[in-house]
Motif scaffolding. Structure first.
Motif, PDB file in Angstrom:
ATOM      1  N   ALA A   1       0.839  -1.208   0.000  1.00 20.43           N
ATOM      2  CA  ALA A   1       0.000   0.000   0.000  1.00 20.43           C
ATOM      3  C   ALA A   1       0.867   1.248   0.000  1.00 20.43           C
ATOM      4  O   ALA A   1       0.619   2.203  -0.752  1.00 20.43           O
ATOM      5  CB  ALA A   1      -0.911  -0.013   1.218  1.00 20.43           C
ATOM      6  N   ILE A   2       1.926   1.229   0.837  1.00 18.82           N
ATOM      7  CA  ILE A   2       2.809   2.408   0.901  1.00 18.82           C
ATOM      8  C   ILE A   2       3.456   2.619  -0.469  1.00 18.82           C
ATOM      9  O   ILE A   2       3.496   3.723  -0.999  1.00 18.82           O
ATOM     10  CB  ILE A   2       3.888   2.227   2.008  1.00 18.82           C
ATOM     11  N   ALA A   3       3.920   1.483  -1.052  1.00 20.23           N
ATOM     12  CA  ALA A   3       4.594   1.585  -2.362  1.00 20.23           C
ATOM     13  C   ALA A   3       3.647   2.171  -3.406  1.00 20.23           C
ATOM     14  O   ALA A   3       4.029   3.062  -4.165  1.00 20.23           O
ATOM     15  CB  ALA A   3       5.090   0.218  -2.806  1.00 20.23           C
ATOM     16  N   SER A   4       2.403   1.665  -3.389  1.00 18.50           N
ATOM     17  CA  SER A   4       1.501   2.163  -4.437  1.00 18.50           C
ATOM     18  C   SER A   4       1.128   3.623  -4.189  1.00 18.50           C
ATOM     19  O   SER A   4       0.947   4.399  -5.106  1.00 18.50           O
ATOM     20  CB  SER A   4       0.273   1.261  -4.584  1.00 18.50           C
ATOM     21  N   CYS A   5       1.041   3.993  -2.887  1.00 12.39           N
ATOM     22  CA  CYS A   5       0.782   5.393  -2.546  1.00 12.39           C
ATOM     23  C   CYS A   5       1.888   6.278  -3.084  1.00 12.39           C
ATOM     24  O   CYS A   5       1.674   7.312  -3.699  1.00 12.39           O
ATOM     25  CB  CYS A   5       0.784   5.544  -1.030  1.00 12.39           C
ATOM     26  N   LYS A   6       3.134   5.782  -2.825  1.00  9.73           N
ATOM     27  CA  LYS A   6       4.307   6.525  -3.257  1.00  9.73           C
ATOM     28  C   LYS A   6       4.281   6.708  -4.767  1.00  9.73           C
ATOM     29  O   LYS A   6       4.515   7.794  -5.287  1.00  9.73           O
ATOM     30  CB  LYS A   6       5.544   5.738  -2.866  1.00  9.73           C
ATOM     31  N   GLN A   7       3.934   5.593  -5.428  1.00  6.51           N
ATOM     32  CA  GLN A   7       3.892   5.623  -6.893  1.00  6.51           C
ATOM     33  C   GLN A   7       2.890   6.671  -7.382  1.00  6.51           C
ATOM     34  O   GLN A   7       3.168   7.441  -8.273  1.00  6.51           O
ATOM     35  CB  GLN A   7       3.456   4.260  -7.385  1.00  6.51           C
ATOM     36  N   LYS A   8       1.745   6.663  -6.689  1.00  5.21           N
ATOM     37  CA  LYS A   8       0.693   7.599  -7.085  1.00  5.21           C
ATOM     38  C   LYS A   8       1.165   9.032  -6.942  1.00  5.21           C
ATOM     39  O   LYS A   8       1.046   9.840  -7.837  1.00  5.21           O
ATOM     40  CB  LYS A   8      -0.545   7.378  -6.211  1.00  5.21           C
ATOM     41  N   SER A   9       1.793   9.313  -5.781  1.00  4.69           N
ATOM     42  CA  SER A   9       2.184  10.692  -5.570  1.00  4.69           C
ATOM     43  C   SER A   9       3.326  11.088  -6.501  1.00  4.69           C
ATOM     44  O   SER A   9       3.536  12.250  -6.758  1.00  4.69           O
ATOM     45  CB  SER A   9       2.538  10.928  -4.105  1.00  4.69           C
ATOM     46  N   ASN A  10       4.069  10.059  -7.023  1.00  6.99           N
ATOM     47  CA  ASN A  10       5.148  10.385  -7.954  1.00  6.99           C
ATOM     48  C   ASN A  10       4.645  10.574  -9.371  1.00  6.99           C
ATOM     49  O   ASN A  10       5.392  11.028 -10.230  1.00  6.99           O
ATOM     50  CB  ASN A  10       6.183   9.256  -7.977  1.00  6.99           C
ATOM     51  N   ASP A  11       3.437  10.149  -9.624  1.00  6.70           N
ATOM     52  CA  ASP A  11       2.915  10.240 -10.984  1.00  6.70           C
ATOM     53  C   ASP A  11       2.393  11.660 -11.206  1.00  6.70           C
ATOM     54  O   ASP A  11       1.374  12.058 -10.651  1.00  6.70           O
ATOM     55  CB  ASP A  11       1.785   9.207 -11.150  1.00  6.70           C
ATOM     56  N   PRO A  12       3.106  12.435 -12.040  1.00  7.94           N
ATOM     57  CA  PRO A  12       2.723  13.845 -12.186  1.00  7.94           C
ATOM     58  C   PRO A  12       1.348  14.000 -12.833  1.00  7.94           C
ATOM     59  O   PRO A  12       0.710  15.047 -12.715  1.00  7.94           O
ATOM     60  CB  PRO A  12       3.817  14.411 -13.103  1.00  7.94           C
ATOM     61  N   ASP A  13       0.918  12.936 -13.509  1.00  6.40           N
ATOM     62  CA  ASP A  13      -0.363  13.054 -14.215  1.00  6.40           C
ATOM     63  C   ASP A  13      -1.544  12.528 -13.404  1.00  6.40           C
ATOM     64  O   ASP A  13      -2.679  12.564 -13.880  1.00  6.40           O
ATOM     65  CB  ASP A  13      -0.292  12.289 -15.544  1.00  6.40           C
ATOM     66  N   ALA A  14      -1.255  12.033 -12.189  1.00  8.87           N
ATOM     67  CA  ALA A  14      -2.321  11.368 -11.431  1.00  8.87           C
ATOM     68  C   ALA A  14      -3.522  12.290 -11.216  1.00  8.87           C
ATOM     69  O   ALA A  14      -4.674  11.900 -11.442  1.00  8.87           O
ATOM     70  CB  ALA A  14      -1.781  10.876 -10.101  1.00  8.87           C
ATOM     71  N   GLU A  15      -3.230  13.513 -10.828  1.00  6.39           N
ATOM     72  CA  GLU A  15      -4.321  14.446 -10.534  1.00  6.39           C
ATOM     73  C   GLU A  15      -5.111  14.761 -11.813  1.00  6.39           C
ATOM     74  O   GLU A  15      -6.343  14.783 -11.812  1.00  6.39           O
ATOM     75  CB  GLU A  15      -3.730  15.730  -9.973  1.00  6.39           C
ATOM     76  N   MET A  16      -4.346  14.964 -12.884  1.00  2.00           N
ATOM     77  CA  MET A  16      -5.006  15.263 -14.169  1.00  2.00           C
ATOM     78  C   MET A  16      -5.891  14.076 -14.589  1.00  2.00           C
ATOM     79  O   MET A  16      -7.042  14.270 -14.996  1.00  2.00           O
ATOM     80  CB  MET A  16      -3.944  15.516 -15.251  1.00  2.00           C
ATOM     81  N   ASN A  17      -5.343  12.880 -14.452  1.00  2.00           N
ATOM     82  CA  ASN A  17      -6.112  11.706 -14.876  1.00  2.00           C
ATOM     83  C   ASN A  17      -7.398  11.565 -14.068  1.00  2.00           C
ATOM     84  O   ASN A  17      -8.462  11.270 -14.621  1.00  2.00           O
ATOM     85  CB  ASN A  17      -5.269  10.436 -14.755  1.00  2.00           C
ATOM     86  N   ARG A  18      -7.278  11.816 -12.763  1.00  2.00           N
ATOM     87  CA  ARG A  18      -8.477  11.725 -11.910  1.00  2.00           C
ATOM     88  C   ARG A  18      -9.520  12.736 -12.376  1.00  2.00           C
ATOM     89  O   ARG A  18     -10.688  12.423 -12.559  1.00  2.00           O
ATOM     90  CB  ARG A  18      -8.103  12.024 -10.444  1.00  2.00           C
ATOM     91  N   PHE A  19      -9.034  13.948 -12.627  1.00  2.00           N
ATOM     92  CA  PHE A  19      -9.940  15.023 -13.040  1.00  2.00           C
ATOM     93  C   PHE A  19     -10.642  14.671 -14.362  1.00  2.00           C
ATOM     94  O   PHE A  19     -11.859  14.788 -14.494  1.00  2.00           O
ATOM     95  CB  PHE A  19      -9.141  16.333 -13.185  1.00  2.00           C
ATOM     96  N   ILE A  20      -9.834  14.179 -15.300  1.00  2.00           N
ATOM     97  CA  ILE A  20     -10.417  13.906 -16.628  1.00  2.00           C
ATOM     98  C   ILE A  20     -11.320  12.665 -16.588  1.00  2.00           C
ATOM     99  O   ILE A  20     -12.387  12.652 -17.210  1.00  2.00           O
ATOM    100  CB  ILE A  20      -9.301  13.810 -17.692  1.00  2.00           C
ATOM    101  N   ASN A  21     -10.914  11.671 -15.817  1.00  2.00           N
ATOM    102  CA  ASN A  21     -11.794  10.495 -15.681  1.00  2.00           C
ATOM    103  C   ASN A  21     -13.157  10.923 -15.163  1.00  2.00           C
ATOM    104  O   ASN A  21     -14.206  10.514 -15.667  1.00  2.00           O
ATOM    105  CB  ASN A  21     -11.215   9.480 -14.683  1.00  2.00           C
ATOM    106  N   ASP A  22     -13.104  11.764 -14.155  1.00  2.00           N
ATOM    107  CA  ASP A  22     -14.340  12.216 -13.537  1.00  2.00           C
ATOM    108  C   ASP A  22     -15.193  13.002 -14.549  1.00  2.00           C
ATOM    109  O   ASP A  22     -16.382  12.750 -14.713  1.00  2.00           O
ATOM    110  CB  ASP A  22     -13.971  13.095 -12.326  1.00  2.00           C
ATOM    111  N   LEU A  23     -14.508  13.917 -15.276  1.00  7.80           N
ATOM    112  CA  LEU A  23     -15.232  14.730 -16.267  1.00  7.80           C
ATOM    113  C   LEU A  23     -15.822  13.849 -17.368  1.00  7.80           C
ATOM    114  O   LEU A  23     -16.994  13.979 -17.735  1.00  7.80           O
ATOM    115  CB  LEU A  23     -14.261  15.764 -16.861  1.00  7.80           C
TER     116      LEU A  23
END
Ligand code: NOJ
Length: 749
Positions: free
Chosen positions: A13-35
């Motif tokens: 879980a920690i590793a995947s969290c870390k991965q998520k926070s390292n992914d610069p596009d994560a926030e954008m992807n979440r936003f666009i998925n939602d839209l």
């Protein structure tokens, strides 16, 4: 055991969290998925539509009812609208009057400046100055973004070997290496402030017979080795969008060519941005003969085209194409996602009006620093083609006559693709001379109209070729000019093309000066007064007679808003010309296509052998070779010194050469490195540019210029389209142009 599993899960879980926070596009992807989860198919298709609003159209179609379409969510972006007020108006419809409030993207052709116009790209490329080119692109982006735009349809990186094609003026000439460097510099100048658009993908510069929009047919090897490198370099540099070309590739219009847009662009090159068509290119697929409107929409979407400029085929048929199963919804989703990502990256979801700022527009548009840069760029773009007896630079103490339509014409200075530029603000040579040297200092005569060919004027209108024709007869104009020339110690004759004679839809079968201009030169020649021919034009011209008969020739291209100041500085030696042509100047049109990096053939030219590759009536040699350009000073090259005679795999070699300024003026020289692969698994060019360095030297000064040669410089795409370096012997050439070089050899093992 339970404990171990818990610890393992925690680590995971920690590793995947870390991965998520390292992914610069994560926030954008979440936003666009939602839209996208909220978007209907109609709304997704709407994002793929790019209508044009305004007057600068480059085709027969103009989009209608755009406001209404925006309101209905049927528009993703708008082409041709700028100024803070106009952009705000359309953006607010998208944001406030549509269901999901998705902002629009605003694109325009900011090709060589927005309001402050710089030299046409072919001219700018002659500077060989990547820092300058990047600065010019950045200044253009600053102005465009201050004027409401966030996307430019530039750089155009089409390799061009046929100067009959008018659009050579919009690109960087014939060389893949230099073209790649320039494409990269421009993208870095535009982005991230605004998005760039690499065009025209692909091969648009290779239309048969130099006729615009014409058929292209080319081997894959030539594509990969000679035409693709600048597109790829611009994409590697971070270009966010790509524009398809009008022409066909292997029998399929580029807009519907899956091999090109998906296999090469996305899979091989890893391009992540979106692909827009050229103006109405999708509906033109019907004329190409590959299907009706429904079919071409299907081909384009399935090929990997994301946005439709002006055809409105996606808007009209996108939903139907999905519902009938001809295109999968996944394909539309992917295209829509790429366009939303672009908007996200531009910051439009955070603030749809982030490019709308009147204060910024007032401050940035045509600011003093941009005007200064425009002058600098014009100076560095000029190429001195001939200078016998050092007739240039001029001395203001001399009695000088300025003759010719380009002494006072304002319109042509800013060239053809100066969409938003105001030519009334451009500075003519005459303005600059009067400002600097006073009102009655020099003699003047018009000499001829720029164009005396009625047919050509009609064709050029409404692009306004001849704005100020003289009432006098050609004979009267010539007589006046001769009278003035007889009183002078030297004459400067300013001739060339009207701005509309190069650029889009401006192919010419004859690329010499027009007859009336040559008649003027012939009459002036008879006076015996030394003549400086000053040229403004957007393509290489055939100048064989002029080269034989004029004392000096200065190529100023269409130099931009500050052109007059720049030309005056160069003519009077306040600046020393240093430009080098990036496209070969042929002797006559029969030699075209002509380019320095040709193949040797099985029967290379031999003057003493009949059955070798040559013409009966003209030399194979161009008038001025690629990379050529003089200075008011002279440069002498020493011998090439290699750090070794062998280049081992994974290692490098240094090639050094002494360059000395042997003349009277300080000057800048562009030192060019060429390589020849002497034997290959497939035939290789006689020379290929692999590096260049600019050096400024004072009179008498000498510097050693060094180039590092690595395996990468030897690589090419072989018969299997693998990028390889093959062992064997290589020639190295260094010099001030592609013809006059020093040479040595090394072995690659
Ligand atoms: C057609 C031209 O080919 C292209 O370069 C330009 O960007 C579009 N028109 C839009 O003006």
């Amino acid at each position: 055991m339970k404990k171990i599993v818990t610890i393992f899960l925690c680590v995971l879980a920690i590793a995947s969290c870390k991965q998520k926070s390292n992914d610069p596009d994560a926030e954008m992807n979440r936003f666009i998925n939602d839209l996208m989860s909220k978007m209907t198919l109609e709304e997704k298709v709407g994002q793929l539509n790019l209508p044009a609003v305004g007057f600068d159209v480059t085709g027969p179609v103009l989009s209608k009812d755009v406001d209404t379409k925006i309101r209905k969510g049927m528009v993703g972006g708008v082409f041709n609208t700028f100024t803070p007020d106009a952009v705000r108006k359309l953006q607010s419809i998208a944001v406030n009057e549509t269901r999901l409030g998705i902002p629009l993207i605003f694109g325009y052709d900011v090709v060589h400046g927005h309001k402050t116009i710089f030299p046409v790209p072919l001219g700018l490329s002659s500077s060989w100055d990547m820092e300058l080119i990047q600065k010019v692109a950045h200044a253009s982006a600053v102005e465009a973004s201050a004027d409401g735009l966030n996307w430019t349809f530039s750089p155009m990186v089409d390799i061009a070997r046929d100067p009959r094609w008018g659009r050579v003026s919009e690109g960087s000439g014939e060389d893949p290496y230099l073209g790649a460097c320039i494409g990269k510099a421009m993208v870095k100048g535009y982005e991230p402030l605004i998005f760039s658009c690499v065009k025209h993908f692909a091969l648009y510069g290779a239309g048969e017979a130099g006729r615009d929009y014409n058929t292209v047919d080319m081997s894959r090897q030539r594509m990969y080795n000679e035409y693709f490198p600048p597109y790829k370099a611009a994409i590697d540099a971070g270009a966010s969008t790509v524009m398809t070309s009008f022409n066909e590739i292997d029998g399929m219009p580029a807009t519907g060519c899956k091999w090109l847009l998906t296999e090469v662009l996305r899979k091989e090159w890893g391009f992540k941005g979106f692909v827009v068509t050229d103006y109405t290119a999708m509906m033109e697929m019907v004329n190409h003969g590959v299907g009706d409107t429904l079919k071409v929409g299907e081909l384009a979407l399935n090929a990997g085209t994301d946005m439709d400029m002006v055809s409105e085929i996606f808007a009209d048929h996108g939903v139907e194409l999905v519902k009938s199963g001809r295109v999968s919804e996944k394909t539309v989703d992917a295209a829509c996602r790429r366009i939303l990502e672009a908007k996200y990256k531009l910051g439009l979801f955070k603030d749809p009006y982030c490019f709308v700022n009147q204060e910024k527009a007032d401050k940035e548009i045509m600011s003093a620093d941009k005007l200064e840069l425009s002058k600098e760029a014009a100076i560095k773009s000029m190429v001195l083609l001939k200078n016998d007896n050092q007739v240039l630079p001029l001395n203001p103490g001399q009695k000088i006559a300025f003759i010719g339509p380009q002494v006072k014409r304002q319109r042509d200075l800013i060239g053809n693709w100066s969409g938003a530029g105001d030519w009334h603000k451009s500075v003519t040579l005459w303005n600059a001379l009067e400002e600097e040297y006073g009102k009655d200092k020099f003699l003047y005569a018009l000499g001829c109209n720029l164009i005396d060919d009625k047919g050509l004027i009609d064709k050029l209108n409404p692009h306004g070729a001849e704005l100020y024709p003289s009432e006098k007869t050609p004979q009267q104009l010539i007589e006046e000019a001769v009278h003035v020339a007889r009183q002078a110690e030297v004459v400067v004759v300013a001739l060339g093309e009207a701005f509309g004679m190069s650029g889009e839809a401006a192919s010419r079968s004859n690329i010499g000066l027009l007859n009336n201009q040559v008649e003027l030169l012939k009459a002036l020649k008879k006076t015996g007064t030394p003549i400086v021919l000053l040229l403004m034009n957007g393509r290489p011209l055939t100048l064989e007679w002029e080269d034989e008969n004029m004392d000096a020739i200065l190529e100023a291209w269409f130099p931009g808003t500050q052109g007059g100041y720049a030309i005056a500085d160069v003519l009077f030696g306040k600046a020393n010309p240093s430009g080098k042509i990036t496209m070969t100047f042929p002797r006559n049109t029969g030699q075209i296509p002509i380019y320095y990096n040709h193949k040797n053939t099985g029967r290379p030219f031999d003057a003493n052998q009949k059955y070798t590759t040559k013409y009966l009536d003209i030399s194979n040699e161009p008038l001025y070779p690629f990379g050529y350009g003089l200075s008011y000073t002279t440069f002498e090259y020493g011998k090439i010194v290699l750090s070794g005679n062998q280049l081992d795999a994974g290692q490098s070699l240094t090639a050094s050469i002494d360059v000395q300024n042997t003349g009277k003026y300080a000057g800048t020289e562009t030192v060019q490195l060429y390589i020849r692969d002497k034997v290959g698994s497939v035939t290789r060019p006689v020379k290929e540019l692999k590096g260049f360095r600019q050096v400024t030297l004072n009179p008498g000064e000498k510097k050693t210029i060094s180039f590092t040669i690595t395996e990468n410089d030897l690589k090419f795409y072989n018969a299997d389209l693998k990028f390889v370096a093959e062992p064997g012997e290589f020639d190295v050439f260094i010099g001030g142009n592609s013809r006059d070089t020093k040479q040595t050899t090394f072995v690659y093992d």
